[in-house]
Design a protein around this motif. Structure first.
Motif, PDB file in Angstrom:
ATOM      1  N   VAL A   1       0.865  -1.160   0.111  1.00 26.99           N
ATOM      2  CA  VAL A   1       0.090  -0.052   0.040  1.00 26.99           C
ATOM      3  C   VAL A   1       0.921   1.263   0.123  1.00 26.99           C
ATOM      4  O   VAL A   1       0.774   2.194  -1.023  1.00 26.99           O
ATOM      5  N   SER A   2       1.734   1.263   0.964  1.00 27.20           N
ATOM      6  CA  SER A   2       2.698   2.557   1.178  1.00 27.20           C
ATOM      7  C   SER A   2       3.653   2.621  -0.030  1.00 27.20           C
ATOM      8  O   SER A   2       3.830   3.673  -0.333  1.00 27.20           O
ATOM      9  N   GLU A   3       3.977   1.557  -0.546  1.00 27.13           N
ATOM     10  CA  GLU A   3       4.752   1.713  -1.782  1.00 27.13           C
ATOM     11  C   GLU A   3       4.402   1.952  -3.089  1.00 27.13           C
ATOM     12  O   GLU A   3       4.807   1.790  -4.094  1.00 27.13           O
ATOM     13  N   GLY A   4       2.888   2.062  -3.012  1.00 28.09           N
ATOM     14  CA  GLY A   4       2.117   2.208  -4.267  1.00 28.09           C
ATOM     15  C   GLY A   4       1.608   1.047  -5.139  1.00 28.09           C
ATOM     16  O   GLY A   4       1.623   1.365  -6.612  1.00 28.09           O
ATOM     17  N   PHE A   5       1.754  -0.083  -4.729  1.00 25.80           N
ATOM     18  CA  PHE A   5       1.463  -1.261  -5.672  1.00 25.80           C
ATOM     19  C   PHE A   5       0.021  -1.770  -5.537  1.00 25.80           C
ATOM     20  O   PHE A   5      -0.415  -1.416  -4.319  1.00 25.80           O
ATOM     21  N   ASP A   6      -0.448  -2.269  -6.424  1.00 26.47           N
ATOM     22  CA  ASP A   6      -1.755  -2.690  -6.311  1.00 26.47           C
ATOM     23  C   ASP A   6      -2.059  -4.144  -5.757  1.00 26.47           C
ATOM     24  O   ASP A   6      -3.034  -4.445  -5.106  1.00 26.47           O
ATOM     25  N   ALA A   7      -0.843  -4.717  -5.932  1.00 25.70           N
ATOM     26  CA  ALA A   7      -0.885  -6.309  -5.320  1.00 25.70           C
ATOM     27  C   ALA A   7       0.630  -6.682  -5.172  1.00 25.70           C
ATOM     28  O   ALA A   7       1.479  -6.156  -5.545  1.00 25.70           O
ATOM     29  N   GLY A   8       0.653  -7.830  -4.183  1.00 22.75           N
ATOM     30  CA  GLY A   8       1.935  -8.513  -4.101  1.00 22.75           C
ATOM     31  C   GLY A   8       1.620  -9.930  -4.317  1.00 22.75           C
ATOM     32  O   GLY A   8       0.651 -10.595  -4.433  1.00 22.75           O
ATOM     33  N   VAL A   9       2.755 -10.776  -4.435  1.00 17.49           N
ATOM     34  CA  VAL A   9       2.743 -11.825  -4.534  1.00 17.49           C
ATOM     35  C   VAL A   9       3.668 -12.854  -3.545  1.00 17.49           C
ATOM     36  O   VAL A   9       5.005 -12.471  -3.626  1.00 17.49           O
ATOM     37  N   ARG A  10       3.291 -13.440  -2.543  1.00 12.13           N
ATOM     38  CA  ARG A  10       4.094 -14.130  -1.667  1.00 12.13           C
ATOM     39  C   ARG A  10       3.487 -15.339  -1.143  1.00 12.13           C
ATOM     40  O   ARG A  10       2.313 -15.740  -1.539  1.00 12.13           O
ATOM     41  N   PHE A  11       4.185 -16.190  -0.213  1.00 12.67           N
ATOM     42  CA  PHE A  11       3.442 -17.377   0.210  1.00 12.67           C
ATOM     43  C   PHE A  11       2.621 -17.027   1.490  1.00 12.67           C
ATOM     44  O   PHE A  11       2.854 -15.867   2.006  1.00 12.67           O
ATOM     45  N   GLY A  12       1.518 -17.648   1.490  1.00 17.10           N
ATOM     46  CA  GLY A  12       0.624 -17.460   2.567  1.00 17.10           C
ATOM     47  C   GLY A  12       0.912 -16.916   3.839  1.00 17.10           C
ATOM     48  O   GLY A  12       0.092 -16.087   4.448  1.00 17.10           O
ATOM     49  N   GLU A  13       1.944 -17.666   4.449  1.00 17.71           N
ATOM     50  CA  GLU A  13       2.355 -17.323   5.832  1.00 17.71           C
ATOM     51  C   GLU A  13       2.940 -15.864   6.134  1.00 17.71           C
ATOM     52  O   GLU A  13       3.038 -15.493   7.062  1.00 17.71           O
ATOM     53  N   THR A  14       3.200 -15.449   5.134  1.00 19.91           N
ATOM     54  CA  THR A  14       4.020 -13.767   5.078  1.00 19.91           C
ATOM     55  C   THR A  14       2.773 -13.017   4.719  1.00 19.91           C
ATOM     56  O   THR A  14       3.308 -11.691   4.735  1.00 19.91           O
ATOM     57  N   VAL A  15       1.680 -13.412   4.513  1.00 18.48           N
ATOM     58  CA  VAL A  15       0.969 -12.322   3.969  1.00 18.48           C
ATOM     59  C   VAL A  15       0.055 -11.982   5.273  1.00 18.48           C
ATOM     60  O   VAL A  15      -0.489 -12.598   6.117  1.00 18.48           O
ATOM     61  N   ASP A  16       0.055 -10.303   5.421  1.00 21.27           N
ATOM     62  CA  ASP A  16      -0.704  -9.716   6.555  1.00 21.27           C
ATOM     63  C   ASP A  16      -2.216 -10.007   6.532  1.00 21.27           C
ATOM     64  O   ASP A  16      -2.881 -10.535   5.603  1.00 21.27           O
ATOM     65  N   ALA A  17      -2.741 -10.325   7.897  1.00 19.40           N
ATOM     66  CA  ALA A  17      -4.167 -10.629   8.019  1.00 19.40           C
ATOM     67  C   ALA A  17      -5.296  -9.713   7.504  1.00 19.40           C
ATOM     68  O   ALA A  17      -6.176 -10.054   7.061  1.00 19.40           O
ATOM     69  N   ASP A  18      -4.779  -8.497   7.393  1.00 15.89           N
ATOM     70  CA  ASP A  18      -5.692  -7.652   6.667  1.00 15.89           C
ATOM     71  C   ASP A  18      -5.806  -7.723   5.168  1.00 15.89           C
ATOM     72  O   ASP A  18      -6.550  -6.608   4.522  1.00 15.89           O
ATOM     73  N   MET A  19      -5.091  -8.316   4.569  1.00 15.78           N
ATOM     74  CA  MET A  19      -5.028  -8.473   3.142  1.00 15.78           C
ATOM     75  C   MET A  19      -6.184  -9.614   2.596  1.00 15.78           C
ATOM     76  O   MET A  19      -6.427 -10.782   3.138  1.00 15.78           O
ATOM     77  N   VAL A  20      -6.510  -9.398   1.474  1.00 14.43           N
ATOM     78  CA  VAL A  20      -7.201 -10.626   0.638  1.00 14.43           C
ATOM     79  C   VAL A  20      -6.186 -11.353  -0.215  1.00 14.43           C
ATOM     80  O   VAL A  20      -5.446 -10.742  -0.589  1.00 14.43           O
ATOM     81  N   ALA A  21      -6.266 -12.588   0.281  1.00  4.19           N
ATOM     82  CA  ALA A  21      -5.334 -13.430  -0.596  1.00  4.19           C
ATOM     83  C   ALA A  21      -6.084 -14.547  -1.518  1.00  4.19           C
ATOM     84  O   ALA A  21      -6.807 -15.152  -0.915  1.00  4.19           O
TER      85      ALA A  21
END
Length: 297
Positions: A137-157
């Motif tokens: 969000v702060s870096e201006g991206f629309d989305a990211g791609v990572r492994f599930g355990e590293t995704v913050d809880a307030d994100m839709v994955a």
């Protein structure tokens, strides 16, 4: 204070986002020297220095940081307002910005994106292939791609690319000089190509068999910060590498690499595309999400 325009503020926001004049100039479509001149002009009209600049670095002053903090949400609201207009178009258009690790980009994103832009020719995709995890969000991206355990809880994955496996590989010639490991503990004493994360820690190789889980610290003369390069090092005979299976499909098929400890490398949940749940979904991102979901049916 002489008038400062929205265009001037956009210049300040872009420079503050990148903290790099060359990258900011590329985004704005101007030369670094022209951008530097424009910034000096803005600061003169404001009567304040917004950035401390040397020949090698640029940093926000306290005044610049305060302005940047206020500008980010304001310009985000403007972007959202313009994004609303996309619903009146027959097909999505605009730029989709994604942050992802380099292996994820190679394995999953590039094949999908190639299909996606063929289906939506008015869309541009910008991928920041960076192993450092960032705040999308702060870096201006629309989305990211990572492994599930590293995704913050307030994100839709949502899953992207299916299940994955790891592979432990080396060249056939390497195993004429060193014994073939039959158990993860056998890796001790055999040169391995180590992977170092951006936070400085070394990756511990993960294994599992019949309910037994192991994570091994390995040793070797070569340490790299990119998984694709660890495979390259293995191809040159530098040691045993541990990599995602899809990164070594070709060299395994043509015999340049051989696989060991395969029975200790089970499948596991793979990568996820994630994006903020609290923000209206941009039309281009929605099209990409729908595109991914269609391929999972």
């Amino acid at each position: 204070m002489k008038k400062v325009t929205n265009h001037d503020l956009a210049i300040v926001l872009t420079i503050a986002t990148h903290l790099n004049m060359s990258r900011a100039a590329v985004e704005l479509g101007v030369t670094p020297s022209a951008l530097s001149h424009a910034l000096r002009n803005i600061e003169e009209r404001l009567g304040l220095r917004l950035f401390n600049r040397t020949t090698r670095s640029i940093a926000l002053t306290d005044a610049g940081n305060r302005l940047f903090t206020r500008l980010k949400p304001a310009f985000r609201d403007i972007d959202d307002a313009l994004e609303d207009l996309n619903q009146f178009r027959d097909t999505p258009s605009g730029t989709l910005r994604i942050n992802a690790g380099r292996p994820a980009t190679q394995i999953v994103l590039l094949p999908l994106i190639s299909e996606f832009i063929a289906q939506y020719p008015q869309v541009d995709v910008e991928i920041d292939a960076n192993n450092t995890r960032v705040d999308v969000v702060s870096e201006g991206f629309d989305a990211g791609v990572r492994f599930g355990e590293t995704v913050d809880a307030d994100m839709v994955a949502i899953p992207i690319g299916g299940y994955m496996r790891s592979a432990v590989v080396a060249t056939p010639a390497f195993f004429t000089r060193y014994p073939v490991p039959l158990h993860p503990k056998d890796l001790l004493g055999i040169p391995c190509v180590r992977l170092r994360f951006s936070n400085g820690s070394l990756y511990r190789w993960e294994f599992e068999k019949e309910g037994v889980k192991l994570d091994n610290e390995v040793n070797g003369p070569i340490t790299l910060n990119d998984m694709g390069l660890t495979v390259e090092a293995a191809l040159y005979g530098g040691g045993i590498a541990y990599a995602f299976e899809k990164l070594v499909t070709a060299p395994l098929a043509d015999g340049r690499l051989v696989r060991v400890l395969e029975d200790w490398c089970p499948s596991y949940p793979g990568l996820y595309l994630y994006y903020p749940s609290r923000r209206q979904l941009p039309t281009v991102l929605k099209a990409f999400v729908d595109f991914i979901r269609e391929r999972r049916l």
